[in-house]
Enzyme design. Sequence first.
Site, mmCIF file in Angstrom:
data_model
loop_
_atom_site.group_PDB
_atom_site.id
_atom_site.type_symbol
_atom_site.label_atom_id
_atom_site.label_comp_id
_atom_site.label_asym_id
_atom_site.label_seq_id
_atom_site.Cartn_x
_atom_site.Cartn_y
_atom_site.Cartn_z
ATOM 1 N N GLU A 13 -2.922 8.122 -5.371
ATOM 2 C CA GLU A 13 -3.107 7.431 -6.653
ATOM 3 C C GLU A 13 -4.249 8.079 -7.416
ATOM 4 O O GLU A 13 -5.267 8.410 -6.806
ATOM 5 C CB GLU A 13 -3.397 5.946 -6.402
ATOM 6 N N ARG B 168 0.835 -1.191 0.000
ATOM 7 C CA ARG B 168 0.000 0.000 0.000
ATOM 8 C C ARG B 168 0.873 1.245 0.000
ATOM 9 O O ARG B 168 1.926 1.283 0.654
ATOM 10 C CB ARG B 168 -0.884 0.040 1.255
ATOM 11 N N HIS C 79 -0.188 0.478 -9.947
ATOM 12 C CA HIS C 79 -1.025 -0.405 -9.119
ATOM 13 C C HIS C 79 -1.511 -1.613 -9.925
ATOM 14 O O HIS C 79 -2.715 -1.815 -10.125
ATOM 15 C CB HIS C 79 -2.211 0.371 -8.540
HETATM 16 N N1 LIG Z 1 -0.561 -4.117 -5.295
HETATM 17 C C1 LIG Z 1 -1.728 -4.711 -5.325
HETATM 18 O O1 LIG Z 1 -2.442 -4.652 -6.297
HETATM 19 C C2 LIG Z 1 -2.179 -5.519 -4.154
HETATM 20 C C3 LIG Z 1 -2.955 -6.668 -4.352
HETATM 21 C C4 LIG Z 1 -3.379 -7.407 -3.239
HETATM 22 C C5 LIG Z 1 -3.017 -6.996 -1.971
HETATM 23 N N2 LIG Z 1 -2.280 -5.875 -1.810
HETATM 24 C C6 LIG Z 1 -1.836 -5.453 -0.488
HETATM 25 O O2 LIG Z 1 -0.813 -6.355 -0.038
HETATM 26 C C7 LIG Z 1 -0.744 -6.346 1.387
HETATM 27 C C8 LIG Z 1 -0.689 -7.770 1.936
HETATM 28 O O3 LIG Z 1 -1.876 -8.471 1.627
HETATM 29 P P1 LIG Z 1 -2.149 -9.970 2.179
HETATM 30 O O4 LIG Z 1 -3.333 -10.462 1.445
HETATM 31 O O5 LIG Z 1 -0.899 -10.748 2.198
HETATM 32 O O6 LIG Z 1 -2.584 -9.633 3.669
HETATM 33 P P2 LIG Z 1 -2.547 -10.610 4.954
HETATM 34 O O7 LIG Z 1 -3.540 -10.017 5.892
HETATM 35 O O8 LIG Z 1 -2.703 -12.017 4.560
HETATM 36 O O9 LIG Z 1 -1.083 -10.377 5.536
HETATM 37 C C9 LIG Z 1 -0.649 -9.171 6.097
HETATM 38 C C10 LIG Z 1 0.455 -9.497 7.091
HETATM 39 O O10 LIG Z 1 0.995 -8.280 7.589
HETATM 40 C C11 LIG Z 1 1.281 -8.470 8.976
HETATM 41 N N3 LIG Z 1 1.404 -7.177 9.634
HETATM 42 C C12 LIG Z 1 0.435 -6.398 10.200
HETATM 43 N N4 LIG Z 1 0.989 -5.296 10.738
HETATM 44 C C13 LIG Z 1 2.325 -5.376 10.504
HETATM 45 C C14 LIG Z 1 3.426 -4.542 10.817
HETATM 46 N N5 LIG Z 1 3.272 -3.410 11.514
HETATM 47 N N6 LIG Z 1 4.655 -4.922 10.419
HETATM 48 C C15 LIG Z 1 4.841 -6.085 9.722
HETATM 49 N N7 LIG Z 1 3.841 -6.932 9.423
HETATM 50 C C16 LIG Z 1 2.591 -6.579 9.800
HETATM 51 C C17 LIG Z 1 0.115 -9.318 9.482
HETATM 52 O O11 LIG Z 1 0.423 -9.983 10.700
HETATM 53 C C18 LIG Z 1 -0.053 -10.285 8.323
HETATM 54 O O12 LIG Z 1 0.701 -11.457 8.497
HETATM 55 C C19 LIG Z 1 -1.943 -5.525 1.835
HETATM 56 O O13 LIG Z 1 -1.533 -4.212 2.102
HETATM 57 C C20 LIG Z 1 -2.859 -5.528 0.612
HETATM 58 O O14 LIG Z 1 -3.752 -4.437 0.605
HETATM 59 C C21 LIG Z 1 -1.837 -5.133 -2.867
HETATM 60 O O1 LIG Z 2 -6.543 -3.687 -8.889
HETATM 61 C C1 LIG Z 2 -7.194 -3.473 -7.883
HETATM 62 O O2 LIG Z 2 -8.414 -3.442 -7.866
HETATM 63 C C2 LIG Z 2 -6.452 -3.286 -6.539
HETATM 64 C C3 LIG Z 2 -5.954 -4.568 -6.009
HETATM 65 C C4 LIG Z 2 -5.403 -4.559 -4.605
HETATM 66 O O3 LIG Z 2 -4.787 -3.409 -4.249
HETATM 67 C C5 LIG Z 2 -6.396 -5.032 -3.599
HETATM 68 O O4 LIG Z 2 -6.520 -4.413 -2.555
HETATM 69 O O5 LIG Z 2 -7.024 -6.059 -3.847
#
Ligand SMILES: NC(=O)c1ccc[n+]([C@@H]2O[C@H](COP(=O)([O-])OP(=O)(O)OC[C@H]3O[C@@H](n4cnc5c(N)ncnc54)[C@H](O)[C@@H]3O)[C@@H](O)[C@H]2O)c1
Ligand SMILES: O=C(O)CC[C@@H](O)C(=O)O
Length: 529
Positions: free
Chosen positions: A259, A230, A279
Amino acid sequence: MPKVLVSDSIDQVGIDILSQVAQVDVKTNLPPEELTKIIPEYDALMIRSGTRVTAEVIEAGTQLKIIGRAGVGVDNVDVPAATRRGILVVNSPEGNTVAAAEHAVAMMLSLSRYVPDANQSVKAGKWDRKSFTGVEVYKKTLGIVGLGKIGSHVSSIGRAMGMRLLAFDPYLSTERAEQMGCQLVELDFLLRESDYITLHMPKTPETYHLINAEALDKMKPTARIVNCARGGIIDEAALFDALKQGKIAGAALDVYEQEPLQEDSALRSLGKELILTPHLGASTEEAQVNVAIDVAEQIRDVLLGLPARSAVNIPGLRPDVMEKLRPYLQLAETLGNLVSQLAGGRIEEFNIRLQGDLATNESQPIVIAALKGLLSHALQERVNYVNASIEAKERGIHVVETRDATVKDYTGSLLLTATGPLGTHSVTGALLGDNEIRITSIDEFPINVPPNRYMLFTLHRDMPGIIGKIGSLLGSFNVNIASMQVGRKIIRGDAVMVLSLDDPLPEGILNEITKEPGIRDAYTITLPE
Ligand SMILES: NC(=O)c1ccc[n+]([C@@H]2O[C@H](COP(=O)([O-])OP(=O)(O)OC[C@H]3O[C@@H](n4cnc5c(N)ncnc54)[C@H](O)[C@@H]3O)[C@@H](O)[C@H]2O)c1
Ligand SMILES: O=C(O)CC[C@@H](O)C(=O)O
């Protein structure tokens, strides 16, 4: 026929599912005022990350029953506003896990071999091999910050590429990290040791600007950092300076503080040491099909009067059962969140005791709500009423559930005990006549306080002057106290002090408090708004 508005581009498979039960209008890139104007016509709204569903939009959506986010993060939805209006918010917690993990790895390899710049150079008619000598990832150290679903998948790819794996995750047990082949370490160690750092945690007040100038200073000059989690977790201005001054070797960003990234962002001026994507983490055909199916099916089901399987804010229960349980679910979630922070987050054991009228088998959703609260500080919107038990199990938390109908202090009360890095702590809570939540004990000391967004708990010796000292100390840091209560079992023995604060506690003050004579321990708590 109900009407569904799809306001971001989603895969056709989702539209087809929705069309089975509703009239579907696809209107993307709507200006906020236009969305607010047309939303009263709709029963459901389906979005990705492009639409901001503000309290104003929710207020205007008088027919809205459900908001579906085709993806994980619901940070573009005002979830508390939706909950207040009884509108379900659903997401797809796992549909794009693999896509996001693979994008992070692609970024890491692209950074190592300058793929984007080399490609541009050839397309510009050059044959420059000298400028693009890269580095290998084999035998290098990969530091994963946030070892959840995406972080774990990255770890398995990293392992396959022969990398040494470090992880920082304050909410995960050492055993669970070891199962994934990662050595769980403190953030400082990870920053200093890693050749590659990849971020996979949610954006929270705790993670906002976690990677700031000070953190970047600790990294090796040869280190490369990837953020596909994020925007806002990395301080972009500090990153710009670190890259410009060669303090680190490279960075790759998929997400930004704002964004779309501003056209005049200084980041756009950097060279091959910085890779930027718009993104794209979830932008694979497979992930878009997964999330579209996941969310469209839930919207369809809710419009048909069936429960949703992945509701972020409200469990999928029959409306009459829900009406009865709703205040207790709120109580359980609040207490779960509170006790998890008291115990230090990385919970090993969790005891849920349903007392009085709650000691029935119909109270199972309350147990789940307590688990959701326990995990929500770490997982935010990725934990819901469906996956809370699975998440707890996967994190190695030993959950014990007991019922005791003989406790009669309140009609029904809930006693939660958690063991974590800060020891074993317990909290009891109940509802008053008007369904107001009350915390009725902390670590077995009787109190009677409503939960507050910012709270401070101290364990201290009951002696004259101590309350005044804490009050003055908070005052000297300009922290306003909204209310204060002391709970004790015997006069001049041990006691707890519970302070509700108007402001978050500034950094460092907790240390000052624990230095005061008579204070044995102090804990700061932040609860959701
Ligand atoms: N770029 C994209 O398009 C995209 C797509 C999907 C998810 N994401 C993002 O990726 C990230 C991870 O998603 P996920 O599905 O693996 O989530 P998840 O909830 O499975 O894992 C998140 C992890 O972060 C840990 N965490 C919480 N606070 C923390 C801290 N202060 N320091 C270190 N670790 C900490 C939690 O314990 C957990 O294990 C999220 O921010 C999500 O929004 C981005
Ligand atoms: O492409 C998207 O919709 C954002 C994906 C990702 O950031 C999410 O939170 O699932």
